[in-house]
Design a protein around this motif. Structure first.
Motif, short mmCIF file in Angstrom:
data_model
loop_
_atom_site.label_atom_id
_atom_site.label_comp_id
_atom_site.label_asym_id
_atom_site.label_seq_id
_atom_site.Cartn_x
_atom_site.Cartn_y
_atom_site.Cartn_z
N PRO A 34 2.29 4.53 6.42
CA PRO A 34 2.36 3.21 5.77
C PRO A 34 2.91 3.30 4.35
O PRO A 34 2.93 4.38 3.75
CB PRO A 34 0.91 2.73 5.78
N LEU A 35 3.31 2.16 3.84
CA LEU A 35 3.99 2.10 2.55
C LEU A 35 3.14 2.67 1.42
O LEU A 35 3.67 3.32 0.51
CB LEU A 35 4.36 0.64 2.23
N TYR A 36 1.85 2.46 1.45
CA TYR A 36 1.01 2.92 0.33
C TYR A 36 0.97 4.44 0.22
O TYR A 36 0.63 4.97 -0.85
CB TYR A 36 -0.40 2.35 0.44
N LEU A 37 1.31 5.16 1.27
CA LEU A 37 1.35 6.61 1.23
C LEU A 37 2.73 7.16 0.89
O LEU A 37 2.88 8.36 0.66
CB LEU A 37 0.89 7.20 2.57
N GLN A 38 3.72 6.29 0.86
CA GLN A 38 5.10 6.72 0.60
C GLN A 38 5.37 6.80 -0.90
O GLN A 38 6.08 5.98 -1.48
CB GLN A 38 6.09 5.76 1.28
N THR A 39 4.81 7.80 -1.52
CA THR A 39 4.94 7.96 -2.97
C THR A 39 5.97 9.00 -3.38
O THR A 39 6.31 9.09 -4.55
CB THR A 39 3.57 8.34 -3.58
N ASN A 40 6.43 9.80 -2.41
CA ASN A 40 7.43 10.83 -2.72
C ASN A 40 8.34 10.98 -1.52
O ASN A 40 7.99 11.63 -0.52
CB ASN A 40 6.73 12.16 -3.04
N SER A 41 9.53 10.40 -1.61
CA SER A 41 10.46 10.38 -0.47
C SER A 41 11.07 11.74 -0.18
O SER A 41 11.77 11.90 0.83
CB SER A 41 11.58 9.37 -0.74
N PHE A 42 10.81 12.74 -1.05
CA PHE A 42 11.36 14.08 -0.83
C PHE A 42 10.40 14.98 -0.05
O PHE A 42 10.76 16.09 0.34
CB PHE A 42 11.71 14.73 -2.17
N ILE A 43 9.16 14.51 0.13
CA ILE A 43 8.20 15.19 1.00
C ILE A 43 8.32 14.51 2.36
O ILE A 43 7.89 13.36 2.53
CB ILE A 43 6.76 15.08 0.46
N LEU A 44 8.89 15.20 3.33
CA LEU A 44 9.32 14.55 4.57
C LEU A 44 8.31 14.61 5.70
O LEU A 44 8.31 13.74 6.58
CB LEU A 44 10.65 15.16 5.05
#
Length: 293
Positions: A34-44
Motif C-alpha cells: 500500500p501507498l503508506y509503505l512506499q517510502t523508498n522507491s529504490f527498495i524493490l
C-alpha cells in the motif's frame, strides 16, 4: 470497545492463509504494498504487509528489508539499558544534577531506539498502525535530541550555572514545539528534525567565548569531540537524505546496507560517542573544579 480499536493491526479482511506459518511469511514487491509503505522507491522487494502483531514479532527472526533496522536499534537499546543500570549504581554519589543528567541521557537513547524498533517492527500491520508507530518514532527522535542537548549543556556550561539553565530551557521549548507540530502532521518531514541539531552551533560559540578562547585546554578537547559528533551525524544524514547507495543500484540493497540502515549505524555511533565524551568531560571537571564565576 470494538476489537479493532484494541489492536491497530487487526483487519477482518486479512487472508488468514498468510498468517498460519510464521517462518514462511509472504514478502512483497514495492508495487504490491500500500501507498503508506512506499517510502523508498529504490527498495524493490522483501516488504512485509498485512501482518498481525504476533507475526510481526515472529518476523524479528526472519529476513526482510526491516530486519537490520529492527536489530540495530534494539541492540543499542539493550546496551544502553545496561549502561543506565550501571550508571545508576556508579554515579549515585555524584552531584544530583550530574546524576540526573547522566540517567536522562541514557534514558533518552533507550526511548528513541525502542520507539524506532517498534516502528520498524509493526509499521507493516495497517495504515493506522503505521501512523501510530510513526508518531511514537518521532517522539523518540525528539526525546533523544533533547537528551543530547541537556547532556552537552551540562558539561559545556558546568561553570556557568545560569547560562546552562537558560540554554536547557530554550532547547526544551524548541523540542516541545517541534513535537506538537509533528504529532499534528499526517506526514513526517525530516528537514525540521535535521535542522534542530544545528541550533547547537550558537551555544558552542558562546562556550568558547565564556572559557576564554580556543587556547583553553577544555575548549580544545570539547570542540574536537563536537566536531567528531557533528561529522558522524552529518554523514548519516547525507546517506539518509540522498537514499545512497540504493539510489544508484535499485534492488541490490533491499536486505542489507540501504541508506536507512546506514543511518541507524551512524546514529548509534553518535549516541555512544556523545556518551563517552560526556563522561570524559565530567571527569575533566572533577579534576579541574570550577572557580566561582
Amino acid at each position: 470497545m470494538p476489537f479493532e480499536t484494541q489492536d491497530p493491526c487487526y483487519d477482518s479482511n486479512k487472508n488468514e492463509n498468510k498468517q498460519t506459518s510464521w517462518n514462511k511469511q509472504q514478502l512483497y514487491s514495492y508495487n504490491d504494498i500500500p501507498l503508506y509503505l512506499q517510502t523508498n522507491s529504490f527498495i524493490l522487494n522483501s516488504y512485509r504487509h498485512d501482518l498481525t502483531i504476533k507475526n510481526c514479532l515472529f518476523s524479528l527472526f526472519l529476513l526482510h528489508n526491516e530486519t537490520f533496522n529492527i536489530w540495530t536499534h534494539l541492540s543499542c537499546a539493550i546496551v544502553f539499558i545496561y549502561l543506565f543500570i550501571n550508571d545508576f549504581k556508579k554515579f549515585s554519589t555524584a552531584k544530583l544534577d550530574d546524576f540526573i543528567v547522566i540517567l536522562f541521557y541514557t534514558f533518552s537513547v533507550i526511548f528513541c531506539t525502542l520507539a524506532s524498533t517498534i516502528f520498524h517492527m509493526f509499521n507493516c500491520c495497517s495504515s493506522k498502525a503505521y501512523h501510530l508507530c510513526l508518531k511514537c518514532d518521532i517522539l523518540g527522535i525528539a526525546i533523544a535530541i533533547f537528551g543530547g542537548y541537556i547532556w552537552n549543556f551540562q558539561w559545556m556550561f558546568k561553570c556557568f550555572t545560569y547560562t546552562r539553565i537558560f540554554y536547557q530551557l530554550i532547547i526544551a521549548l524548541i523540542i516541545l514545539c517541534v513535537i506538537v507540530y509533528y504529532l499534528k502532521q499526517p506526514q513526517f518531514n525530516s528537514m525540521l528534525f535535521i535542522s534542530v541539531p544545528m541550533a547547537g552551533i550558537l551555544p558552542i560559540i558562546h562556550c568558547v567565548y565564556l572559557y576564554g578562547g580556543w587556547e583553553q585546554e577544555f575548549i580544545q578537547y570539547f570542540c574536537v569531540n563536537m566536531f567528531v559528533y557533528y561529522t558522524v551525524v552529518g554523514i548519516g544524514i547525507l546517506f539518509y537524505r540522498t537514499k545512497t547507495p540504493e539510489r544508484f543500484f535499485p534492488g541490490r540493497f533491499d536486505i542489507f546496507a540501504s541508506s536507512h540502515q546506514i543511518w541507524h549505524i551512524f546514529s548509534i555511533i553518535s549516541y555512544f560517542w556523545l556518551y563517552i565524551s560526556g563522561i570524559q568531560l565530567m571527569e575533566y571537571h572533577l579534576k579541574n573544579p570550577c572557580i566561582n564565576q
